[in-house]
Design an enzyme around this catalytic site. Sequence first.
Site, PDB file in Angstrom:
ATOM      1  N   GLU A 193       0.342  -0.962  -0.053  1.00 32.92           N
ATOM      2  CA  GLU A 193      -0.224   0.385  -0.291  1.00 32.92           C
ATOM      3  C   GLU A 193       1.010   1.194   0.138  1.00 32.92           C
ATOM      4  OE1 GLU A 193      -2.934  -0.656   3.199  1.00 32.92           O
ATOM      5  OE2 GLU A 193      -3.722  -2.220   1.688  1.00 32.92           O
ATOM      6  N   GLU A 298      -5.465  -8.072  -1.614  1.00 32.55           N
ATOM      7  CA  GLU A 298      -6.156  -8.043  -0.567  1.00 32.55           C
ATOM      8  C   GLU A 298      -7.424  -7.439  -0.986  1.00 32.55           C
ATOM      9  OE1 GLU A 298      -5.393  -5.574   3.068  1.00 32.55           O
ATOM     10  OE2 GLU A 298      -2.892  -6.040   3.346  1.00 32.55           O
TER      11      GLU A 298
END
Length: 374
Positions: A193, A298
């Site tokens: 991320e 995810e």
Amino acid sequence: MNRRWKVLTSSLLFLRISSAAINLQAQNGLPGDKAATRETRMLYGNMYKLVQTKVIFGHQDDLAYGVGWAYEKGRSDIKSVTGAFPGVYGWELGHLELDSARNLDGVPFKNIISYVKEVYSRGGINEFSWHFDDPVTGKTAWSTPTTTVKQIIPGGDHHAAFIKYLDKFAVFVNQLKGPKGELIPVIFRPLHEHTGGWFWWGNKECTPEEFTTLWKFTVDYLRNTKKLHNLLIGYSAADYKTEADYLERYPGDAYVDIIGFDAYQGKDADYFKKDLDNRYQILEKVAAEHHKIPALTEAGYQGIPEPEWWTQVLLPAISKYKTAYVLTWRNWKTEHYFAPFPGQVSAADFKNFYADPKIVFQDKLKPAIYTKNL
Ligand code: BMA
């Protein structure tokens, strides 16, 4: 044209054709680590094939705990609902860097080692994320602002502290062994991320160059100094709007095997669908151009309040684009879960999702994924 000349040109042609063939092979289904172990190469090649038609379902911490239970051997919320375990299992390494016996979510590392072996023995796939503490300030992964990345890359004043982290990682990974003493292949998804601004390695905390330097150092150190050749490296962005955004901090093809992004649905379902579509379109193009395996690294909808979310929102999205796997986040407690459990409002729909011919759970994977070209 004389004969000798002819022989020379035809052997040059042969050389060109065979090196093109080797290149093609390298582009299609071989990991970036040229010295990757046989099991790792097999896994990668088989995932490369599988992604053309199927999507493997994954779940974080699946065997460790679920909503209302913890550490019961053989239990899994996914299995309780569908009868099958997931095919991909995410595990978290946060606090390994502190020599803690448990990770930052309380899961003993000892347990993680035995789950990884169990998963491997039945042909499931293990993946690791690492919300490591800031090696400069000692604060959590979520502490910003910092200048940590600049300080821990080669030449930085805290470089040695980061090396200690990687040394601990190597000690841990060296315990992940199969019955013949072979290292178990795992997906390692470091610095995830990074296009977001919430972690100390996020895009507000360092320049693209600092970030890619850290990434390359990490992978090179693990491969070349620590001799770990069982890692498939996952590059997993948060938000991005354009291909340039997505690739701004891409470290290069030799340093990445699986590319993807993390996406969670919030209240606005329409925004989620549109954004997912946009990010997928970019991912698919980049994956094809760079010959990488695309994945939804995810995903989820906390509490899954929509009873048909699996077949109405997630399935259409992941079926439209190539997706090696989708990893739903952890089932911790009633306020924080991302997969169903018996009685949960989306459980019936999840069974339909499980039964979809495109979706693969553990029951459709074989241990041969690590040993044979399937
Ligand atoms: C987050 C949350 C946290 C957890 C972290 C690392 O998304 O689930 O509770 O500590 O992941 O697993």
